[in-house]
Design a protein around this motif. Structure first.
Motif, PDB file in Angstrom:
ATOM      1  N   UNK A 172      61.163  41.325  37.618  1.00 20.18           N
ATOM      2  CA  UNK A 172      61.592  41.216  36.208  1.00 20.18           C
ATOM      3  C   UNK A 172      60.727  42.078  35.283  1.00 20.18           C
ATOM      4  N   UNK A 173      59.430  42.179  35.578  1.00 21.72           N
ATOM      5  CA  UNK A 173      58.552  43.040  34.778  1.00 21.72           C
ATOM      6  C   UNK A 173      59.022  44.491  34.820  1.00 21.72           C
ATOM      7  N   UNK A 174      59.626  44.892  35.951  1.00 20.43           N
ATOM      8  CA  UNK A 174      60.004  46.302  36.125  1.00 20.43           C
ATOM      9  C   UNK A 174      61.261  46.667  35.360  1.00 20.43           C
ATOM     10  N   UNK A 175      61.992  45.658  34.939  1.00 22.79           N
ATOM     11  CA  UNK A 175      63.209  45.914  34.165  1.00 22.79           C
ATOM     12  C   UNK A 175      62.796  46.159  32.718  1.00 22.79           C
ATOM     13  N   UNK A 176      62.909  47.419  32.302  1.00 27.49           N
ATOM     14  CA  UNK A 176      62.323  47.788  31.006  1.00 27.49           C
ATOM     15  C   UNK A 176      63.262  48.730  30.247  1.00 27.49           C
ATOM     16  N   UNK A 177      64.330  48.169  29.660  1.00 24.04           N
ATOM     17  CA  UNK A 177      65.326  49.021  28.986  1.00 24.04           C
ATOM     18  C   UNK A 177      64.726  49.871  27.870  1.00 24.04           C
ATOM     19  N   UNK A 178      63.699  49.349  27.227  1.00 18.83           N
ATOM     20  CA  UNK A 178      63.053  50.116  26.170  1.00 18.83           C
ATOM     21  C   UNK A 178      62.513  51.450  26.700  1.00 18.83           C
ATOM     22  N   UNK A 179      61.977  51.411  27.923  1.00 20.21           N
ATOM     23  CA  UNK A 179      61.464  52.632  28.541  1.00 20.21           C
ATOM     24  C   UNK A 179      62.577  53.631  28.804  1.00 20.21           C
ATOM     25  N   UNK A 180      63.724  53.116  29.259  1.00 22.97           N
ATOM     26  CA  UNK A 180      64.876  53.984  29.498  1.00 22.97           C
ATOM     27  C   UNK A 180      65.302  54.626  28.182  1.00 22.97           C
TER      28      UNK A 180
END
Lengths: 313, 317
Positions: A172-180
């Motif tokens: 879950x930590x790896x899911x980072x839409x802001x980074x995308x």
């Protein structure tokens, strides 16, 4: 920077190059400047005093903390004693918590970069069906506070019986839409499509265009995404609190657990191992040390990230 | 949608829908085709995560909230949690906290960014922004821990302020009536600096000629701020307000830790997320927990979609 420096400097604002040069003798303008100096100084103290106090508190004995003036300087001897007490607390579990936090945020950082940089790149410069949907979904999810998804993620992981595993925190930590989104903004505004087209004409395959041309140009945004991902994950409390209790806890959760052993806050905890207030202060400092260090050098990053997409060149 | 709910299978529908168009572009040149295929490869990892930890949990929580032991029960779970005697107070607590926080945040962040921007000394302005934003490094449990000390009159660096307000013990300081303000102060302390830095950046975008013209026309500092600078910041102020409103409804770690530290003077069911937590962990009622989570999610989702569609802050495509 002392408060008086600050005040006097603020008072001289009128004479600067950006000039608001009202008559220096005019009592109204003098009052205005005094007011500004007071407001700015008050807030500087408001933001700085708690941190400075906390740093000083780590070097006081429990007795001194209660009896001496708040900013009476501590001693290295007491700092060492507090350090020893912290290290011996439950056989140095604090290092395990720090290690867990490092592991979770570190692995998640790598996974975030590996997934979000190519995704942002493809969404900015590629053409494929579903691109628009993916982009809009990313925007919407990005603006949801991450705590809003914590309970649903917990319920999901719990149904899959994954709670308590390292993966239940890391993935879950790896899911980072802001980074995308940051990557998408970067590639769509800073990389000329012609450059990539030229590389293709020269016979570069798609993978090579990405790894040899786009990626080297994307170093700033890789650093930016890495910064936000690491800081957010290191400081995350709610998700690991639910899915990684006990020895698997990262430092944020561990810190709160420590509180149960502080006699001042929990008299019933007068058990074998207790934590004195200065030791708790030291643990708090330790828990934010990595992020604090990053923050000291990264105001530029923060602005770039928070304003991304809002200002169009 | 149905397959995505079994969340383990979540990656599959994503991958399947992604592969379909590849065949469509087959007629185009080989470069085009390989570009399309590579794009899917590039977004695949992220798409899997988006399904597994974005869409699937949302759908699964929605499913849980509408069922009980696998049976569809309509809105029964929602009715049950809303009628829970702890629900109303929790809504009120969160609403009060958000109210204080938003009011303070908007007022002080706007004033401070204007004042800092108006400073003639560049070094002083940079230094102040730095001091203001550093607390942002302390989030989550760490910042609450720090505020435990600040709020405890026996050790606090500002114990004279607490004493002046008639507080002699930590438990007095965190009495329920004070909590919304206390949580608002903690949240402001952690987050305001970042926004000040952002609004400062927005102020830098106000063209110099405009400011110059205003001055020539005899506009004072206050007048310039109200008529020129504020309208230029409006977009960012509303962004800040919407983001903070959404985040504020999620209140959890602050009351959780204060509750632990005050031996229950701060109730364990102070906020909505705490209540959802209690449903899941103490009553093992995942359906009720999901219902609260969905209510909170709908608020956040509504604000977020409203902003994406209406805000114009993220137009680029």
């Amino acid at each position: 920077m002392s408060a008086t420096d600050l005040g006097s400097a603020a008072l001289t604002t009128g004479s600067g190059p950006r000039g608001r040069r009202g008559a220096e003798t005019d009592p109204r303008s003098w009052l205005g400047r005094a007011f500004i100096a007071v407001v700015l100084t008050f807030f500087a103290l408001f933001f700085a005093v708690p941190i400075l106090w906390l740093l000083n508190a780590t070097a006081k004995s429990p007795r001194d903390l209660l009896t001496t003036a708040p900013f009476a300087p501590g001693t290295f001897g007491d700092l060492a004693a507090n350090w020893d007490a912290l290290v011996s607390f439950q056989d140095g579990i604090v290092f395990q918590w720090l290690g867990n936090a490092g592991l979770y945020s570190g692995v998640a950082l790598v996974l975030t970069l590996v997934t979000s940089i190519p995704a942002g790149y493809a969404m900015a410069l590629g053409t494929f069906r579903g691109r628009k949907v993916l982009l809009t979904t990313t925007l919407v999810v990005m603006l949801i506070p991450n705590t809003a998804l914590v309970l649903p993620i917990f319920l999901e992981l719990s149904a899959l019986q994954l709670v308590g595993t390292a993966a239940s925190v890391i993935l879950p930590f790896s899911f980072f839409p802001f980074g995308v989104y940051l990557t998408y903004i970067y590639f769509s505004s800073s990389i000329p499509a012609d450059l990539l087209a030229a590389a293709r004409i020269d016979g570069c395959g798609e993978m090579a265009v990405f790894t040899r041309i786009a990626l080297p140009l994307a170093k700033p945004v890789v650093a930016l995404v890495g910064f936000f991902s690491f800081v957010a994950n290191w400081n995350n409390y709610f998700l690991p609190f639910l899915v990684a209790p006990g020895p698997k806890a990262p430092i944020q959760v561990g810190l709160a657990e420590m509180l149960a052993n502080v006699p001042q806050f929990n008299p019933t905890a007068a058990g074998v191992t207790t934590i004195e207030l200065p030791v708790l202060a030291l643990a708090t400092v330790l828990s934010v040390a990595p992020v604090l260090l990053i923050f000291l050098f990264s105001q530029r990053f923060l602005v770039a990230g928070m304003t991304a997409g809002g200002t169009k060149e | 949608m149905a397959t995505a709910q079994q969340s383990g299978a979540a990656p599959v529908p994503g991958a399947a829908s992604l592969r379909a168009p590849g065949t469509r572009t087959a007629r185009h040149g080989s470069i085009e085709r390989s570009r399309g295929r590579m794009s899917y490869l590039f977004v695949s990892g992220y798409t899997v995560l988006l399904f597994t930890f974005g869409l699937a949990p949302t759908l699964y929580a929605a499913y849980l909230s509408l069922t009980k032991e696998g049976q569809f029960v309509g809105f029964d779970n929602f009715v049950q949690v809303i009628q829970d005697f702890r629900f109303g107070p929790a809504v009120l607590h969160v609403a009060l906290f958000v109210l204080f926080w938003l009011a303070g945040l908007v007022l002080f962040v706007v004033v401070l960014s204007l004042l800092v921007h108006g400073l003639a000394s560049r070094g002083l302005s940079t230094g102040l922004r730095f001091v203001y934003y550093i607390p942002g490094a302390l989030a989550g449990a760490s910042s609450v821990m720090l505020w435990l000390f600040v709020l405890d009159p026996t050790v606090s660096p500002v114990s004279w302020v607490l004493h002046a307000m008639g507080m002699q013990t930590f438990v007095q300081t965190v009495s329920p009536a004070n909590l919304p303000v206390i949580f608002a102060i903690i949240a402001f302390w952690t987050g305001a600096g970042g926004w000040i830095v952002v609004l400062y950046g927005a102020l830098n975008n106000v063209p110099g000629e405009v400011m110059e013209a205003a001055k020539i026309d005899g506009a004072g500092r206050l007048r310039t701020a109200l008529s020129i600078q504020l309208p230029m910041m409006r977009k960012w102020i509303s962004y800040m307000a919407v983001m903070s409103l959404a985040a504020g409804t999620q209140l959890f770690v602050e009351p959780r830790i204060l509750s632990q530290a005050s031996k229950g003077v701060v109730p364990v069911d102070y906020s909505l997320n705490q209540l959802a937590y209690l449903y899941a962990f103490k009553q093992t009622d995942h359906n009720g927990s999901a219902a609260i989570a969905i209510l909170l999610l709908v608020v956040s989702l509504g604000l977020s979609m409203f902003f994406v569609i209406k805000g114009g802050l993220f137009e680029r495509d």
